[in-house]
Every structure is written in C-alpha cells, then in structure tokens.
Design a protein around this motif. Structure first.
Motif, PDB file in Angstrom:
ATOM      1  N   GLU A   7      -2.155 128.861  56.437  1.00 52.97           N
ATOM      2  CA  GLU A   7      -1.594 128.047  55.413  1.00 52.97           C
ATOM      3  C   GLU A   7      -2.121 126.596  55.705  1.00 52.97           C
ATOM      4  O   GLU A   7      -2.611 125.980  54.876  1.00 52.97           O
ATOM      5  CB  GLU A   7      -0.399 128.098  55.012  1.00 52.97           C
ATOM      6  CG  GLU A   7       0.273 129.491  54.497  1.00 52.97           C
ATOM      7  CD  GLU A   7       0.373 130.266  55.624  1.00 52.97           C
ATOM      8  OE1 GLU A   7       0.334 130.208  56.928  1.00 52.97           O
ATOM      9  OE2 GLU A   7       0.829 131.664  55.245  1.00 52.97           O
ATOM     10  N   PHE A   8      -2.088 126.289  57.063  1.00 58.60           N
ATOM     11  CA  PHE A   8      -2.393 124.938  57.495  1.00 58.60           C
ATOM     12  C   PHE A   8      -3.807 124.611  57.321  1.00 58.60           C
ATOM     13  O   PHE A   8      -4.267 123.650  56.705  1.00 58.60           O
ATOM     14  CB  PHE A   8      -2.162 124.678  58.837  1.00 58.60           C
ATOM     15  CG  PHE A   8      -2.042 123.087  59.279  1.00 58.60           C
ATOM     16  CD1 PHE A   8      -1.507 122.372  58.927  1.00 58.60           C
ATOM     17  CD2 PHE A   8      -3.315 123.069  60.198  1.00 58.60           C
ATOM     18  CE1 PHE A   8      -1.857 120.972  59.221  1.00 58.60           C
ATOM     19  CE2 PHE A   8      -3.615 121.940  60.663  1.00 58.60           C
ATOM     20  CZ  PHE A   8      -2.907 120.673  60.224  1.00 58.60           C
ATOM     21  N   ARG A   9      -4.725 125.611  57.738  1.00 56.05           N
ATOM     22  CA  ARG A   9      -6.162 125.641  57.407  1.00 56.05           C
ATOM     23  C   ARG A   9      -6.547 125.294  56.058  1.00 56.05           C
ATOM     24  O   ARG A   9      -7.641 124.820  55.665  1.00 56.05           O
ATOM     25  CB  ARG A   9      -6.957 126.758  58.131  1.00 56.05           C
ATOM     26  CG  ARG A   9      -6.943 126.606  59.866  1.00 56.05           C
ATOM     27  CD  ARG A   9      -7.881 127.620  60.228  1.00 56.05           C
ATOM     28  NE  ARG A   9      -7.405 129.153  59.960  1.00 56.05           N
ATOM     29  CZ  ARG A   9      -6.643 129.809  60.794  1.00 56.05           C
ATOM     30  NH1 ARG A   9      -5.894 129.084  61.925  1.00 56.05           N
ATOM     31  NH2 ARG A   9      -6.327 130.847  60.619  1.00 56.05           N
ATOM     32  N   GLN A  10      -5.900 126.155  54.992  1.00 55.39           N
ATOM     33  CA  GLN A  10      -6.094 126.197  53.697  1.00 55.39           C
ATOM     34  C   GLN A  10      -5.603 124.756  53.158  1.00 55.39           C
ATOM     35  O   GLN A  10      -6.818 124.329  52.314  1.00 55.39           O
ATOM     36  CB  GLN A  10      -5.351 127.229  53.060  1.00 55.39           C
ATOM     37  CG  GLN A  10      -5.853 127.192  51.672  1.00 55.39           C
ATOM     38  CD  GLN A  10      -7.635 127.299  51.226  1.00 55.39           C
ATOM     39  OE1 GLN A  10      -7.805 128.360  52.047  1.00 55.39           O
ATOM     40  NE2 GLN A  10      -7.901 126.728  50.390  1.00 55.39           N
ATOM     41  N   LEU A  11      -4.594 124.116  53.531  1.00 58.13           N
ATOM     42  CA  LEU A  11      -4.333 122.860  52.999  1.00 58.13           C
ATOM     43  C   LEU A  11      -5.148 121.797  53.747  1.00 58.13           C
ATOM     44  O   LEU A  11      -5.525 121.036  53.054  1.00 58.13           O
ATOM     45  CB  LEU A  11      -2.843 122.680  53.540  1.00 58.13           C
ATOM     46  CG  LEU A  11      -2.509 121.134  53.363  1.00 58.13           C
ATOM     47  CD1 LEU A  11      -2.244 120.892  51.945  1.00 58.13           C
ATOM     48  CD2 LEU A  11      -0.972 120.932  54.033  1.00 58.13           C
ATOM     49  N   ALA A  12      -5.806 121.756  55.117  1.00 57.96           N
ATOM     50  CA  ALA A  12      -6.734 121.004  55.344  1.00 57.96           C
ATOM     51  C   ALA A  12      -7.970 121.189  54.617  1.00 57.96           C
ATOM     52  O   ALA A  12      -8.615 120.079  54.272  1.00 57.96           O
ATOM     53  CB  ALA A  12      -7.061 121.420  56.793  1.00 57.96           C
ATOM     54  N   ALA A  13      -8.414 122.491  54.216  1.00 60.62           N
ATOM     55  CA  ALA A  13      -9.758 122.359  53.735  1.00 60.62           C
ATOM     56  C   ALA A  13      -9.321 121.934  52.050  1.00 60.62           C
ATOM     57  O   ALA A  13     -10.201 121.027  51.705  1.00 60.62           O
ATOM     58  CB  ALA A  13     -10.042 123.968  53.405  1.00 60.62           C
ATOM     59  N   ASN A  14      -8.293 122.159  51.548  1.00 62.84           N
ATOM     60  CA  ASN A  14      -8.049 121.532  50.157  1.00 62.84           C
ATOM     61  C   ASN A  14      -8.021 119.954  50.126  1.00 62.84           C
ATOM     62  O   ASN A  14      -8.634 119.487  49.438  1.00 62.84           O
ATOM     63  CB  ASN A  14      -6.524 121.912  49.498  1.00 62.84           C
ATOM     64  CG  ASN A  14      -6.664 123.410  49.210  1.00 62.84           C
ATOM     65  OD1 ASN A  14      -7.823 124.183  49.300  1.00 62.84           O
ATOM     66  ND2 ASN A  14      -5.588 123.981  49.028  1.00 62.84           N
ATOM     67  N   LEU A  15      -7.268 119.365  51.160  1.00 64.07           N
ATOM     68  CA  LEU A  15      -7.307 118.008  51.269  1.00 64.07           C
ATOM     69  C   LEU A  15      -8.728 117.312  51.711  1.00 64.07           C
ATOM     70  O   LEU A  15      -9.043 116.185  50.808  1.00 64.07           O
ATOM     71  CB  LEU A  15      -6.343 117.609  52.430  1.00 64.07           C
ATOM     72  CG  LEU A  15      -5.096 117.765  52.326  1.00 64.07           C
ATOM     73  CD1 LEU A  15      -4.124 117.307  53.385  1.00 64.07           C
ATOM     74  CD2 LEU A  15      -4.548 116.996  51.077  1.00 64.07           C
ATOM     75  N   GLY A  16      -9.440 118.058  52.338  1.00 66.05           N
ATOM     76  CA  GLY A  16     -10.794 117.840  52.432  1.00 66.05           C
ATOM     77  C   GLY A  16     -11.620 117.567  51.198  1.00 66.05           C
ATOM     78  O   GLY A  16     -12.422 116.673  50.763  1.00 66.05           O
TER      79      GLY A  16
END
Length: 127
Positions: A7-16
């Motif tokens: 979930e953290f990796r997905q959030l980081a990708a979304n924020l990017g």
C-alpha cells in the motif's frame, strides 16, 4: 497479514504521478498569468505619450529547471526602447517614474490565486 508495504509503494507511486501532473498544470497557470501581466504592461506603456515606443520591448522569459518554475516579465534592455523601462517605472532626477510596475501584478493576482486554488482542489481529490 500485510505489513502495509504494498500500500505504501502504491501511495508513493500515486503521489509521484500527482506531482508530475500538478507541476505541468501549475506551469500552464503561471504561463497564462505571465502573459496577462505582460499584455497589461504593454497596454499601460502604449497609453503613455512619451514611452509608448518601448511597448515592443516588454517580454517574458520562462525557466523550468529542477522543479523551479520562474517567469521574468518586463522591458528587455537589449530590445529597441527597452532601456527606457528604468525611466518609465522608476524615474530619474529629471522626471519619469510615471509607470506603475506593480499594477499588472495586482490585477493578475486574484485570477492567478483562483486558478491555483482550483488546481489544489483538483489534485487534492486524487490523493
């Protein structure tokens, strides 16, 4: 049991993705604002009986590097009539100083802030 790393990796990708898209949107808003300021400066100086010849010297430059968006607007001294900008806006001991260099900025500020507020709302909804 998940440790939350996916979930953290997905959030980081979304924020990017959001940051990249928001940067482009902000760049477009600032470009439009700079053009509006430039056009108002041209209109103001064109109405001057003594300085109208410098209207063609008012330009804006843009710079987008390392996450910095910058616009520089005003008379270009290298262009015909551009050196009159200092006299028109700031004057000399013999006169001048009849131009209001901040007027176009004051005019554009509400439009610019409204557009940036709209972008904030747009991108905040995607987090």
């Amino acid at each position: 049991m998940s440790d939350g790393s996916a979930e953290f990796r997905q959030l980081a990708a979304n924020l990017g993705d959001i940051a990249a898209g928001a940067y482009d949107d902000v760049d477009m808003v600032l470009k439009k604002g700079a053009l509006n300021v430039k056009n108002e400066m041209i209109a103001d100086v064109s109405a001057s009986p003594h300085f109208h010849g410098m209207a063609g010297a008012i330009t804006f430059e843009h710079e987008n590097t390392k996450g910095l968006i910058r616009r520089v607007i005003g008379p270009d001294k290298a262009r015909r009539g551009g050196a009159l900008g200092n006299i028109y806006y700031f004057g000399t001991s013999r006169g001048g100083g009849s131009g209001d260099i901040e007027k176009p900025l004051r005019s554009e500020e509400p439009r610019l802030m409204s557009a940036l507020d709209a972008l904030t709302a747009k991108w905040a909804g995607k987090i």
